[in-house]
Design an enzyme around this catalytic site. Structure first.
Site, PDB file in Angstrom:
ATOM      1  N   ASP A  10       0.863  -1.188   0.000  1.00 54.05           N
ATOM      2  CA  ASP A  10       0.000   0.000   0.000  1.00 54.05           C
ATOM      3  C   ASP A  10       0.901   1.241   0.000  1.00 54.05           C
ATOM      4  O   ASP A  10       2.102   1.153   0.270  1.00 54.05           O
ATOM      5  CB  ASP A  10      -0.906   0.014   1.249  1.00 54.05           C
ATOM      6  N   SER A  11       0.283   2.391  -0.234  1.00 51.14           N
ATOM      7  CA  SER A  11       1.041   3.644  -0.165  1.00 51.14           C
ATOM      8  C   SER A  11       1.552   3.884   1.257  1.00 51.14           C
ATOM      9  O   SER A  11       2.504   4.620   1.467  1.00 51.14           O
ATOM     10  CB  SER A  11       0.154   4.814  -0.596  1.00 51.14           C
ATOM     11  N   CYS A 184     -11.061   3.184  -0.269  1.00 46.82           N
ATOM     12  CA  CYS A 184      -9.646   3.465   0.007  1.00 46.82           C
ATOM     13  C   CYS A 184      -9.324   2.694   1.274  1.00 46.82           C
ATOM     14  O   CYS A 184     -10.086   2.743   2.248  1.00 46.82           O
ATOM     15  CB  CYS A 184      -9.423   4.962   0.225  1.00 46.82           C
ATOM     16  N   HIS A 186      -7.282   3.111   3.587  1.00 46.45           N
ATOM     17  CA  HIS A 186      -7.057   3.878   4.814  1.00 46.45           C
ATOM     18  C   HIS A 186      -8.376   4.150   5.556  1.00 46.45           C
ATOM     19  O   HIS A 186      -8.380   4.331   6.772  1.00 46.45           O
ATOM     20  CB  HIS A 186      -6.419   5.240   4.495  1.00 46.45           C
TER      21      HIS A 186
END
Ligand code: DGL
Length: 263
Positions: A10-11, A184, A186
């Site tokens: 993931d980012s 998303c 997050h």
């Protein structure tokens, strides 16, 4: 049988919401989690840049000996999953897409909201999915402004996070939506706040974590690469940012496991 680890990318911290479902559903599987951290957030970036980050991440995971990669990031999936699959054609690569399909299929009011990053919502992949499944369903697209930063800075439980969630979710409460899709990875970390704003309204929050874990399980069986049942699974954490960030990833993951159903 194959006891090599599965790579999850993931980012930043978001993919831990997917990692958690993989731990739950596949306890014998070792996992290597790579949270970029250096280039996060991805959401406002150019497609080409995100694709470059995704290639670097998968290359790193491949160097760690993974047998499969889960792109636990909707934004990186929309930007790069096709190119990644083409490049590593002999390795299963699982991408993450907002759960628009189940939300549309089960919506009674025929109106749903999809929360995701700016990049994901503007992507061709999102448009194609929406066109395919949203016939007759009104899809309200909303960017979770500031959500990723709050999670990255460990401030998801703060009053500030509550205010940010209220700012984004409250305007939706006037419409007749009955599903909120978290597009998303997050965003599930902000679920308690989202629930609070929803209150006793009959609105379901849907994220993709569990569905992705099911897909991974299916692929492991299909390619006959599942770990032995008695394999003692190891979990490791990597990052393109500094050691402090990597440790925070590890800590957050241990907190997630300790809290069970907190997400
Ligand atoms: N967690 C990511 C996603 O699922 C991206 C967040 C970001 O870096 O902007 O879209």
């Amino acid at each position: 049988m194959n006891n090599s680890p599965i790579g999850v990318y993931d980012s930043g911290f978001g993919g831990l919401s997917v990692w958690r479902e993989l731990r739950r559903m596949l306890p014998s599987e070792s996992l290597v989690y790579l949270g970029d951290g250096k280039n996060c957030p991805y959401g406002g970036r150019r497609r080409e840049d995100i694709e470059r980050f995704a290639f670097a991440a998968v290359e790193r995971l491949v160097a760690e000996g993974v047998k499969m990669v889960v792109v636990g990031c909707n934004t990186a999936t929309t930007a790069a999953v096709g190119a990644l699959r083409e490049h590593w054609s002999d390795m299963p690569i699982v991408g993450l897409e907002p759960a628009v399909k189940p939300a549309c299929l089960t919506s009674r009011t025929r109106r749903i909201a999809v929360l995701a990053t700016k990049h994901s919502l503007a992507s061709d992949m999102f448009l194609a999915t929406a066109m395919r499944y949203a016939e007759g369903v009104d899809v309200v697209k909303v960017v979770g402004e500031g959500f990723v930063e709050l999670v990255e800075e460990d401030r998801e439980e703060s009053d500030e996070a509550m205010a940010a969630v209220r700012h984004v979710i409250e305007p939706l409460m006037d419409s007749s939506i009955d599903k909120i899709v978290l597009g998303c990875t997050h965003y599930p970390f902000l679920k308690p706040h989202i629930r609070e704003v929803i209150g006793d309204r009959d609105i379901e929050i849907i994220d993709s974590g569990e569905a992705v874990a099911r897909r991974v399980k299916w692929l492991l069986e299909r390619y006959d690469i599942a770990a032995a049942e008695d394999n003692v699974a190891e979990c490791r954490f990597l990052s393109f940012a500094d050691e402090d960030y990597r440790r925070r990833l590890e800590y957050k993951a241990s907190k997630i496991l300790a809290h069970g159903d907190a997400l």
